[in-house]
Scaffold this motif. Structure first.
Motif, PDB file in Angstrom:
ATOM      1  N   ASP A 127       3.237   0.127   7.820  1.00  0.00           N
ATOM      2  CA  ASP A 127       3.654  -0.642   8.996  1.00  0.00           C
ATOM      3  C   ASP A 127       3.876   0.265  10.198  1.00  0.00           C
ATOM      4  O   ASP A 127       3.539  -0.078  11.337  1.00  0.00           O
ATOM      5  CB  ASP A 127       4.945  -1.410   8.701  1.00  0.00           C
ATOM      6  CG  ASP A 127       4.725  -2.652   7.860  1.00  0.00           C
ATOM      7  OD1 ASP A 127       3.545  -2.995   7.618  1.00  0.00           O
ATOM      8  OD2 ASP A 127       5.713  -3.267   7.433  1.00  0.00           O
ATOM      9  N   ALA A 128       4.448   1.441   9.954  1.00  0.00           N
ATOM     10  CA  ALA A 128       4.776   2.350  11.054  1.00  0.00           C
ATOM     11  C   ALA A 128       3.533   2.964  11.682  1.00  0.00           C
ATOM     12  O   ALA A 128       3.517   3.242  12.892  1.00  0.00           O
ATOM     13  CB  ALA A 128       5.714   3.448  10.558  1.00  0.00           C
ATOM     14  N   ARG A 129       2.497   3.160  10.895  1.00  0.00           N
ATOM     15  CA  ARG A 129       1.330   3.894  11.386  1.00  0.00           C
ATOM     16  C   ARG A 129       0.057   3.060  11.452  1.00  0.00           C
ATOM     17  O   ARG A 129      -0.979   3.550  11.898  1.00  0.00           O
ATOM     18  CB  ARG A 129       1.111   5.131  10.511  1.00  0.00           C
ATOM     19  CG  ARG A 129       2.212   6.168  10.719  1.00  0.00           C
ATOM     20  CD  ARG A 129       2.342   7.104   9.551  1.00  0.00           C
ATOM     21  NE  ARG A 129       3.433   8.057   9.803  1.00  0.00           N
ATOM     22  CZ  ARG A 129       4.715   7.778   9.604  1.00  0.00           C
ATOM     23  NH1 ARG A 129       5.085   6.573   9.176  1.00  0.00           N
ATOM     24  NH2 ARG A 129       5.655   8.677   9.852  1.00  0.00           N
ATOM     25  N   ARG A 134       6.194   8.548  -0.908  1.00  0.00           N
ATOM     26  CA  ARG A 134       6.128   8.467   0.555  1.00  0.00           C
ATOM     27  C   ARG A 134       5.112   9.485   1.110  1.00  0.00           C
ATOM     28  O   ARG A 134       4.304   9.159   1.978  1.00  0.00           O
ATOM     29  CB  ARG A 134       7.515   8.728   1.150  1.00  0.00           C
ATOM     30  CG  ARG A 134       7.571   8.551   2.679  1.00  0.00           C
ATOM     31  CD  ARG A 134       8.971   8.894   3.191  1.00  0.00           C
ATOM     32  NE  ARG A 134       9.979   8.069   2.551  1.00  0.00           N
ATOM     33  CZ  ARG A 134      10.287   6.827   2.929  1.00  0.00           C
ATOM     34  NH1 ARG A 134       9.642   6.276   3.958  1.00  0.00           N
ATOM     35  NH2 ARG A 134      11.209   6.146   2.292  1.00  0.00           N
ATOM     36  N   LEU A 150       1.765   8.600   3.242  1.00  0.00           N
ATOM     37  CA  LEU A 150       1.558   9.171   4.569  1.00  0.00           C
ATOM     38  C   LEU A 150       0.193   9.850   4.646  1.00  0.00           C
ATOM     39  O   LEU A 150      -0.512   9.748   5.667  1.00  0.00           O
ATOM     40  CB  LEU A 150       2.669  10.182   4.884  1.00  0.00           C
ATOM     41  CG  LEU A 150       4.012   9.595   5.306  1.00  0.00           C
ATOM     42  CD1 LEU A 150       5.091  10.676   5.289  1.00  0.00           C
ATOM     43  CD2 LEU A 150       3.922   8.967   6.700  1.00  0.00           C
ATOM     44  N   ARG A 206      -2.507  -4.039   3.119  1.00  0.00           N
ATOM     45  CA  ARG A 206      -1.823  -2.756   3.245  1.00  0.00           C
ATOM     46  C   ARG A 206      -1.086  -2.333   1.982  1.00  0.00           C
ATOM     47  O   ARG A 206      -0.944  -1.128   1.723  1.00  0.00           O
ATOM     48  CB  ARG A 206      -0.885  -2.758   4.453  1.00  0.00           C
ATOM     49  CG  ARG A 206       0.293  -3.695   4.391  1.00  0.00           C
ATOM     50  CD  ARG A 206       0.991  -3.763   5.746  1.00  0.00           C
ATOM     51  NE  ARG A 206       0.065  -4.237   6.774  1.00  0.00           N
ATOM     52  CZ  ARG A 206       0.007  -3.727   8.000  1.00  0.00           C
ATOM     53  NH1 ARG A 206       0.814  -2.748   8.367  1.00  0.00           N
ATOM     54  NH2 ARG A 206      -0.855  -4.205   8.870  1.00  0.00           N
ATOM     55  N   PRO A 266      -0.280  -0.611  12.830  1.00  0.00           N
ATOM     56  CA  PRO A 266       0.303  -1.854  13.334  1.00  0.00           C
ATOM     57  C   PRO A 266      -0.595  -3.066  13.170  1.00  0.00           C
ATOM     58  O   PRO A 266      -0.114  -4.196  13.045  1.00  0.00           O
ATOM     59  CB  PRO A 266       0.558  -1.557  14.817  1.00  0.00           C
ATOM     60  CG  PRO A 266      -0.363  -0.419  15.153  1.00  0.00           C
ATOM     61  CD  PRO A 266      -0.473   0.392  13.896  1.00  0.00           C
ATOM     62  N   ARG A 306       4.924  -0.111   2.235  1.00  0.00           N
ATOM     63  CA  ARG A 306       4.836  -0.999   3.404  1.00  0.00           C
ATOM     64  C   ARG A 306       5.443  -0.340   4.639  1.00  0.00           C
ATOM     65  O   ARG A 306       4.889  -0.423   5.738  1.00  0.00           O
ATOM     66  CB  ARG A 306       5.532  -2.329   3.100  1.00  0.00           C
ATOM     67  CG  ARG A 306       5.374  -3.349   4.234  1.00  0.00           C
ATOM     68  CD  ARG A 306       5.944  -4.701   3.855  1.00  0.00           C
ATOM     69  NE  ARG A 306       5.253  -5.285   2.720  1.00  0.00           N
ATOM     70  CZ  ARG A 306       4.045  -5.849   2.784  1.00  0.00           C
ATOM     71  NH1 ARG A 306       3.392  -5.881   3.940  1.00  0.00           N
ATOM     72  NH2 ARG A 306       3.491  -6.370   1.720  1.00  0.00           N
ATOM     73  N   GLU A 307       6.555   0.324   4.452  1.00  0.00           N
ATOM     74  CA  GLU A 307       7.194   0.997   5.591  1.00  0.00           C
ATOM     75  C   GLU A 307       6.261   2.029   6.210  1.00  0.00           C
ATOM     76  O   GLU A 307       6.113   2.107   7.437  1.00  0.00           O
ATOM     77  CB  GLU A 307       8.489   1.665   5.125  1.00  0.00           C
ATOM     78  CG  GLU A 307       9.187   2.472   6.209  1.00  0.00           C
ATOM     79  CD  GLU A 307      10.339   3.296   5.662  1.00  0.00           C
ATOM     80  OE1 GLU A 307      10.795   4.206   6.381  1.00  0.00           O
ATOM     81  OE2 GLU A 307      10.772   3.050   4.514  1.00  0.00           O
ATOM     82  N   VAL A 308       5.595   2.813   5.353  1.00  0.00           N
ATOM     83  CA  VAL A 308       4.691   3.855   5.849  1.00  0.00           C
ATOM     84  C   VAL A 308       3.513   3.234   6.593  1.00  0.00           C
ATOM     85  O   VAL A 308       3.167   3.655   7.705  1.00  0.00           O
ATOM     86  CB  VAL A 308       4.203   4.739   4.682  1.00  0.00           C
ATOM     87  CG1 VAL A 308       3.072   5.660   5.143  1.00  0.00           C
ATOM     88  CG2 VAL A 308       5.355   5.554   4.112  1.00  0.00           C
TER      89      VAL A 308
END
Length: 538
Positions: free
Chosen positions: A383-385, A353, A357, A92, A387, A379-381
């Motif tokens: 991880d959220a979308r 970001r 996205l 990712r 899984p 990673r945040e983006v």
């Protein structure tokens, strides 16, 4: 002076320079291995490069890239690539960068899933840089790599905490002038990949870590097939199982976008994914269509991934990869943190970001960053979308891309600031490259050879095109884009750069200005900026 290597397996192998530690890498056995690769594949490499030139001549004469009629059965066929190894299922966030020891340590320790160690666009191929990089990777794989500078000591984390290593050798178009076989320069691709595999393949295979490679600049399935033959020969020569070496291919040329299925098919026993190499792809669009007046792009800052031809390219890549059981990797975020300006830094991070996205929403299974500080955002983006480890189940059956969708140009303008920024990026990057630095921060972006090539190719195309009435292109304020404008930008550049001590490669700025001036005045667009520049290093 050429240092002929005596008592080596295979006569006629020599190096043209020596650096400390060379003998440990270029042992008798290693040089014999490389010489065998050269003799087996150099003829086919030259045939592939000749085919490139012939196809470009057709494009210059008015033809346009298209999907191949002779490979339609491959595109229609129901087949998949070999299974993806466990170590490459979750990609990712990947960090990319050059192969100097400090970068290798920081990248492997960065918290990214993978690190692409880059011998190509972000490494200036001085002999010292190349061998230092090979030494650093070898030491890292053995766990022995340390680096000390400025009173600080850099060490690797335990292997279980390191990013998975993927190495990018140089492309088929590049020679390695420091190694001659039977008087010929050997392929830079085979030198980089062959030497790395020779020293590290068995250790990596024993850990179920490949070796893994990123393959750059391919333009056709035949070029992919040449890699397949060469990697199979490397495996055979080292006693590895067929398909042990796994690869990801960068789709970073316009012709390759029309052959994604075919490239996957040619490498189906070892390929695990394709990557949207966006910056080189934009450069290739300009270079491939350089004689097509109706497809001139606006300045680089306006050519973003939301432009229709780039959106179509990304969506087709995702659809193609997922249909064939391969990963679809996103492109590079070139932004770097901006210290001392909180608002500008926040705006830059928000652009990252937004870009990530877009990628995860398109269906990509991972993305690239150039700086460790961008890893948490990416990673945040994802991880959220996303899984799971990937989203290859996203088929994108809604995507229907025709040839014209990949060729439709962007709408936009050329501003004075955009023109002058192209000049500055070319000169500053080239000056740093000539001094051995292939990855240069300029205006809060990490520039490498790909982004410099966009700027250089745009300058050439803008300057050599006239409108239907024979008038030059114009800036948005009506100023003609001509060689007077270029001359003024080049003359004024040194004063705009400020204190030369703050500029990487400052001692070679004048040389870089002269080289850019000659390249832009030339009647033909040089295939790559780095080809004439390569003759000026070492």
């Amino acid at each position: 002076m050429s240092a002929v290597l005596q008592d080596r397996p295979g006569e006629g192998v020599e190096t043209t320079q020596r650096v400390p530690g060379q003998d440990a890498l270029l042992s008798a056995a290693a040089l014999g291995f490389l010489a065998d690769l050269h003799r087996r594949f150099e003829g086919e490499r030259q045939d592939r490069l000749a085919a490139r030139r012939a196809r470009q001549q057709a494009f210059d004469a008015g033809a346009l890239p298209d999907f191949r009629a002779d490979t339609a059965q491959i595109r229609r066929g129901d087949w998949t690539v070999a299974p993806t190894p466990a170590a490459l299922l979750d990609r990712r966030v990947e960090i990319t960068g050059p192969v100097d020891p400090k970068m290798v340590i920081n990248a492997l320790n960065s918290g990214a899933n993978c690190y692409m160690a880059d011998f190509e666009d972000s490494t200036a191929p001085t002999w010292s840089n190349l061998l230092t990089g090979q030494q650093a990777l070898r030491a890292a794989i053995s766990g022995a790599l340390v680096f000390e500078a400025g009173g600080k000591r850099y060490e690797l984390r335990p292997q279980a905490e390191q990013a998975v290593l993927i190495v990018r050798p140089r492309g088929w178009h590049l020679d390695e002038k420091h190694v001659l076989v039977d008087g010929q320069r050997m392929s830079a691709s085979l030198f980089d990949a062959g030497l790395f595999a020779f020293h590290n393949a068995h250790v990596l295979a024993g850990r179920d870590r490949g070796p893994y490679l990123y393959l750059p600049k391919l333009q056709s399935m035949e070029e992919a097939a040449l890699w397949e033959q060469a990697l199979a020969a490397i495996e055979d020569g080292l006693g590895l199982a067929h398909g042990q070496i796994k690869v990801t291919v960068l789709i970073e040329t316009l012709p390759a976008a029309f052959e994604m299925d075919e490239i996957l098919f040619a490498l189906k026993d070892r390929i695990v994914g394709l990557n949207c190499g966006r910056w080189d792809y934009i450069f290739s669009y300009i270079k491939t269509l350089r004689r097509h007046r109706d497809r001139v792009l606006p300045e680089r800052s306006q050519v973003t991934m939301v432009q229709p031809f780039l959106r179509s390219y990304a969506e087709l890549l995702v659809q193609t990869c997922h249909r064939r059981g391969a990963h679809a990797m996103g492109g590079m975020a070139a932004q770097i943190p901006i210290s001392g300006d909180e608002a500008a830094n926040a705006a830059a991070l928000e652009r990252v970001r937004t870009d990530k996205l877009r990628e995860v929403g398109t269906g990509h299974d991972g993305t690239w960053v150039a700086h460790p500080a961008l890893i948490p955002i990416a990673r945040e983006v994802f991880d959220a979308r996303m899984p799971g480890p990937h989203q290859r189940h996203v088929a994108r059956d809604d995507v229907h891309v025709e040839a014209e969708d990949l060729l439709r140009p962007s709408l936009g303008t050329i501003t004075r600031a955009g023109f002058e920024n192209n000049v500055e990026v070319c000169v500053r990057y080239l000056a740093a490259w000539l001094e051995g630095n292939g990855c240069v921060p300029i205006h809060h972006l990490m520039e490498d050879a790909a982004t410099a090539e966009i700027a250089r190719a745009q300058l050439w195309q803008w300057l050599h095109f006239a409108d239907a009435g024979g008038q030059p292109l114009s800036l948005d304020d009506g100023t003609p884009v001509d060689f007077v404008l270029l001359e003024r930008a080049l003359i004024g550049l040194p004063s705009r750069l400020g204190d030369p001590r703050r500029i990487p490669g400052a001692a070679r700025v004048s040389e870089a200005i002269g080289l850019l001036d000659r390249l832009t005045h030339a009647d033909e667009l040089a295939e790559f900026l780095t080809l004439p520049a390569y003759e000026r290093i070492d």
